[in-house]
Every structure is written in structure tokens, then in C-alpha cells.
Design a protein around this motif. Structure first.
Motif, PDB file in Angstrom:
ATOM      1  N   ASN A 232       0.812  -1.212   0.000  1.00  0.00           N
ATOM      2  CA  ASN A 232       0.000   0.000   0.000  1.00  0.00           C
ATOM      3  C   ASN A 232       0.847   1.265   0.000  1.00  0.00           C
ATOM      4  O   ASN A 232       0.356   2.343   0.313  1.00  0.00           O
ATOM      5  CB  ASN A 232      -0.926  -0.012   1.225  1.00  0.00           C
ATOM      6  N   GLN A 233       2.134   1.114  -0.344  1.00  0.00           N
ATOM      7  CA  GLN A 233       3.031   2.268  -0.401  1.00  0.00           C
ATOM      8  C   GLN A 233       3.816   2.200  -1.713  1.00  0.00           C
ATOM      9  O   GLN A 233       4.452   1.192  -2.002  1.00  0.00           O
ATOM     10  CB  GLN A 233       4.006   2.254   0.787  1.00  0.00           C
ATOM     11  N   ILE A 234       3.752   3.259  -2.510  1.00  0.00           N
ATOM     12  CA  ILE A 234       4.453   3.258  -3.788  1.00  0.00           C
ATOM     13  C   ILE A 234       5.935   2.974  -3.550  1.00  0.00           C
ATOM     14  O   ILE A 234       6.614   3.704  -2.830  1.00  0.00           O
ATOM     15  CB  ILE A 234       4.261   4.597  -4.512  1.00  0.00           C
ATOM     16  N   CYS A 235       6.432   1.887  -4.175  1.00  0.00           N
ATOM     17  CA  CYS A 235       7.779   1.402  -3.870  1.00  0.00           C
ATOM     18  C   CYS A 235       8.613   1.164  -5.123  1.00  0.00           C
ATOM     19  O   CYS A 235       9.631   0.480  -5.058  1.00  0.00           O
ATOM     20  CB  CYS A 235       7.695   0.120  -3.043  1.00  0.00           C
ATOM     21  N   GLY A 236       8.176   1.686  -6.263  1.00  0.00           N
ATOM     22  CA  GLY A 236       8.963   1.497  -7.469  1.00  0.00           C
ATOM     23  C   GLY A 236       8.095   1.081  -8.637  1.00  0.00           C
ATOM     24  O   GLY A 236       6.863   1.041  -8.559  1.00  0.00           O
ATOM     25  N   VAL A 237       8.749   0.731  -9.730  1.00  0.00           N
ATOM     26  CA  VAL A 237       8.046   0.478 -10.975  1.00  0.00           C
ATOM     27  C   VAL A 237       7.086  -0.704 -10.889  1.00  0.00           C
ATOM     28  O   VAL A 237       6.050  -0.728 -11.548  1.00  0.00           O
ATOM     29  CB  VAL A 237       9.068   0.270 -12.119  1.00  0.00           C
ATOM     30  N   ASN A 238       7.393  -1.696 -10.066  1.00  0.00           N
ATOM     31  CA  ASN A 238       6.530  -2.874  -9.929  1.00  0.00           C
ATOM     32  C   ASN A 238       5.736  -2.876  -8.627  1.00  0.00           C
ATOM     33  O   ASN A 238       5.381  -3.939  -8.108  1.00  0.00           O
ATOM     34  CB  ASN A 238       7.360  -4.157 -10.030  1.00  0.00           C
ATOM     35  N   HIS A 239       5.459  -1.689  -8.128  1.00  0.00           N
ATOM     36  CA  HIS A 239       4.696  -1.579  -6.876  1.00  0.00           C
ATOM     37  C   HIS A 239       3.363  -2.330  -6.941  1.00  0.00           C
ATOM     38  O   HIS A 239       2.952  -2.969  -5.967  1.00  0.00           O
ATOM     39  CB  HIS A 239       4.446  -0.102  -6.566  1.00  0.00           C
ATOM     40  N   SER A 240       2.691  -2.256  -8.081  1.00  0.00           N
ATOM     41  CA  SER A 240       1.368  -2.884  -8.203  1.00  0.00           C
ATOM     42  C   SER A 240       1.439  -4.399  -8.341  1.00  0.00           C
ATOM     43  O   SER A 240       0.404  -5.050  -8.435  1.00  0.00           O
ATOM     44  CB  SER A 240       0.625  -2.300  -9.411  1.00  0.00           C
ATOM     45  N   PHE A 241       2.639  -4.957  -8.341  1.00  0.00           N
ATOM     46  CA  PHE A 241       2.802  -6.406  -8.485  1.00  0.00           C
ATOM     47  C   PHE A 241       3.347  -7.023  -7.199  1.00  0.00           C
ATOM     48  O   PHE A 241       4.171  -7.939  -7.233  1.00  0.00           O
ATOM     49  CB  PHE A 241       3.729  -6.723  -9.666  1.00  0.00           C
ATOM     50  N   MET A 242       2.880  -6.522  -6.045  1.00  0.00           N
ATOM     51  CA  MET A 242       3.277  -7.076  -4.741  1.00  0.00           C
ATOM     52  C   MET A 242       2.034  -7.512  -3.959  1.00  0.00           C
ATOM     53  O   MET A 242       1.680  -6.924  -2.937  1.00  0.00           O
ATOM     54  CB  MET A 242       4.067  -6.044  -3.922  1.00  0.00           C
ATOM     55  N   PRO A 243       1.346  -8.539  -4.451  1.00  0.00           N
ATOM     56  CA  PRO A 243       0.128  -8.971  -3.758  1.00  0.00           C
ATOM     57  C   PRO A 243       0.437  -9.728  -2.466  1.00  0.00           C
ATOM     58  O   PRO A 243       1.559 -10.216  -2.259  1.00  0.00           O
ATOM     59  CB  PRO A 243      -0.543  -9.886  -4.784  1.00  0.00           C
ATOM     60  N   ILE A 244      -0.574  -9.805  -1.631  1.00  0.00           N
ATOM     61  CA  ILE A 244      -0.493 -10.551  -0.371  1.00  0.00           C
ATOM     62  C   ILE A 244      -1.667 -11.520  -0.335  1.00  0.00           C
ATOM     63  O   ILE A 244      -2.802 -11.137  -0.593  1.00  0.00           O
ATOM     64  CB  ILE A 244      -0.570  -9.608   0.849  1.00  0.00           C
ATOM     65  N   LYS A 245      -1.369 -12.757  -0.026  1.00  0.00           N
ATOM     66  CA  LYS A 245      -2.418 -13.762   0.119  1.00  0.00           C
ATOM     67  C   LYS A 245      -2.252 -14.437   1.474  1.00  0.00           C
ATOM     68  O   LYS A 245      -1.203 -14.999   1.764  1.00  0.00           O
ATOM     69  CB  LYS A 245      -2.343 -14.804  -1.008  1.00  0.00           C
ATOM     70  N   VAL A 246      -3.277 -14.338   2.296  1.00  0.00           N
ATOM     71  CA  VAL A 246      -3.256 -14.930   3.634  1.00  0.00           C
ATOM     72  C   VAL A 246      -4.319 -16.023   3.702  1.00  0.00           C
ATOM     73  O   VAL A 246      -5.488 -15.768   3.394  1.00  0.00           O
ATOM     74  CB  VAL A 246      -3.518 -13.874   4.726  1.00  0.00           C
ATOM     75  N   ILE A 247      -3.905 -17.212   4.099  1.00  0.00           N
ATOM     76  CA  ILE A 247      -4.841 -18.319   4.274  1.00  0.00           C
ATOM     77  C   ILE A 247      -4.936 -18.641   5.763  1.00  0.00           C
ATOM     78  O   ILE A 247      -3.929 -18.953   6.403  1.00  0.00           O
ATOM     79  CB  ILE A 247      -4.397 -19.571   3.495  1.00  0.00           C
TER      80      ILE A 247
END
Length: 281
Positions: A232-247
Motif C-alpha cells: 500500500n506504499q508506492i515502492c517502485g516500478v513494480n509496486h502494483s505487483f506485490m500482492p499478499i495472500k493470507v490463508i
């Protein structure tokens, strides 16, 4: 084709709007199209966030309605037809005191549950387990210090692999974070490079990962299921490709996963002796 007209038209639109409000939070794990409300919360912190949000809505709507009525009365009472000679009043002590004291009282009323929520979500008291989350450009490392240092990385799946795994596009990962249901989990978040943010809406978890320090929060998931989030913090060119999956799993199922994970990720976390041997070759 029958067209809804007259009185029935606004009634129909009202019913549709209410249905959207009710249906919006049905899906707990991920956002849905036309969603108007929060995702369903499954943690104690989330329940307090929802209550606080409702309180703020009541206060805000109350203020908005009061201001609207006050403006309407002013426009009617002091219209030109009734006041050919405008008033030249510049001060009113009572009104000035009221518009100073009343906002202060409102802010105090809001501050009490706000501080209560902030301190409640700050850290876990006597946690049952600890998970360390380390952010990287652009993936996550998860460590279970209570489980012999079990560590693994979690990266995003491409669209085809995510679809095959039953995950939404841009939210699927190869190795999800797995936790047990009903346990107080201490979450420590840090970063190996730039600033990141670990954010899972359904768990009411949002905390920054900053290099050189560990930020702390906690969660207790009361319902088994799969929950998605993102950096949820802009962190570079691939920021939008850092998903989180919690099971979140029941205790017995989680214990089985732990046994399997320790074998699967054993080579990802070799002993110091193996690291030394590999470095000497």
C-alpha cells in the motif's frame, strides 16, 4: 418494455441502492465490482474499525444536515423581500462561543473511541505466535521464528497461473502466508530496501515496512478463509505487483501445513554450516 415512471422511479432506484449496500461487503477476501462498503472484517480490530467508521458517519451526516437546515433557514429568513434594509451586525458573542465550543465537544467525542482503537491495534498482549514480514522490491519474505525459523518468499503469479490456482488477477502468489484461526499473532514488518506497506483490508492490517526497523501490529483471524491484500506504499516500478495472500486454517489443518512447509522450504533456509560450505566452494 415497461418503463418505471412517476413515484415508482425513485422508489426503484432506492431499492437498488439499498441492495448494493447490502451486497457490497458479502465477499470478505477481496474487493468486488461496485463495492460501496468495507470488505467483511474477520478480526477484533476490524470490528472496532467498523464501529468507529459508523460513528463517524453518524456525526458527519448530523453536521451536514444541521448546516443544510441552517443555510435554508438563513436564505428564507433573510431574503431580500423580507429585509429591504440589510442588517449591519458584525459580531454575536453567543454564536461565536457556540461555534467554538460545539466543534471542540464533537472532536472530544470522536477522540475517545479513536484513541481506544489506536491503542488496541498497537500491539498484541501475550501473543500466541510471531510472524516476521520482510518487504523487498517486489516480493515478500515470511518468517516463523517460533517454528525453527521457517522462512519462504512469496511472489506474484502471472495471469495464467493465477487463473489456474483460482486466484484473482494480480492477487495470486506462489507461497501464501498461512496462519491458524483464533490465535493472537504478533506481526513484525520491516524492509530490505525502500519503504513498503503490508495491507490486508479484511484483517484490518496496514503497517509500513521501513528498512532498519521493525514495526509491530497484531491480528486474530476468527474465520477460516483466504484473504487478499497488496503493498500500500508506492515502492517502485513494480509496486502494483506485490500482492499478499493470507490463508487462515483451523488448528489441525495448520499443523499439517507446518509439517509440509518445514520439509518444502528446508533448503531455502540452510544451516550456517551449509552456508559456510557453499561459500567456500
Amino acid at each position: 418494455m415497461r418503463v418505471v415512471t412517476g413515484f415508482r422511479a425513485p422508489l426503484a432506484f432506492t431499492v437498488v441502492a439499498l441492495l448494493l449496500l447490502v451486497a457490497a461487503p458479502v465477499m470478505a477476501s477481496q474487493p468486488t465490482p461496485w463495492q460501496l462498503n468495507f470488505q467483511d472484517f474477520v478480526t477484533p480490530v476490524g470490528a472496532l474499525v467498523d464501529d468507529f467508521h459508523t460513528l463517524l458517519l453518524v456525526v458527519e451526516f448530523g453536521i451536514a444536515i444541521f448546516v443544510f437546515l441552517l443555510l435554508a433557514y438563513t436564505c428564507y429568513r433573510f431574503r431580500a423581500a423580507s429585509n429591504p434594509n440589510p442588517s449591519k451586525t458584525t459580531h454575536n458573542t453567543v454564536i461565536e462561543v457556540l461555534w467554538t465550543v460545539i466543534p471542540v465537544v464533537i472532536l472530544v467525542i470522536i477522540a475517545v473511541p479513536s484513541f481506544k482503537l489506536l491503542y488496541f491495534m498497537d500491539k498484541a498482549e501475550n501473543p500466541d505466535m510471531t510472524i516476521k514480514v520482510t518487504a523487498n522490491q517486489w516480493y515478500w519474505d515470511y518468517e516463523y521464528p517460533d517454528q525453527e525459523g521457517l522462512t519462504f518468499s512469496s511472489t506474484m503469479l502471472d495471469a495464467e497461473d493465477a487463473k489456474a490456482a483460482g486466484d484473482p488477477r494480480l492477487l495470486g502468489v506462489d507461497n501464501p502466508l498461512v496462519v491458524p484461526v483464533g490465535q493472537n499473532i504478533q506481526v513484525l514488518v520491516t524492509s530490505n530496501d525502500v519503504m513498503h506497506s503490508f495491507f490486508v483490508p479484511s484483517l484490518a492490517v496496514q503497517i509500513y515496512g521501513i528498512s532498519g526497523r521493525a514495526n509491530e501490529t497484531w491480528m486474530r483471524i476468527d474465520k477460516a478463509g483466504t484473504y487478499y491484500g497488496q503493498c500500500n506504499q508506492i515502492c517502485g516500478v513494480n509496486h502494483s505487483f506485490m500482492p499478499i495472500k493470507v490463508i487462515a486454517m483451523e488448528e489441525a489443518e495448520y499443523a499439517q501445513w507446518l509439517l509440509k512447509a518445514k520439509q518444502e522450504f528446508a533448503m531455502d533456509n540452510p544451516s550456517p554450516e551449509l552456508k559456510l560450505a557453499a561459500a567456500s566452494q
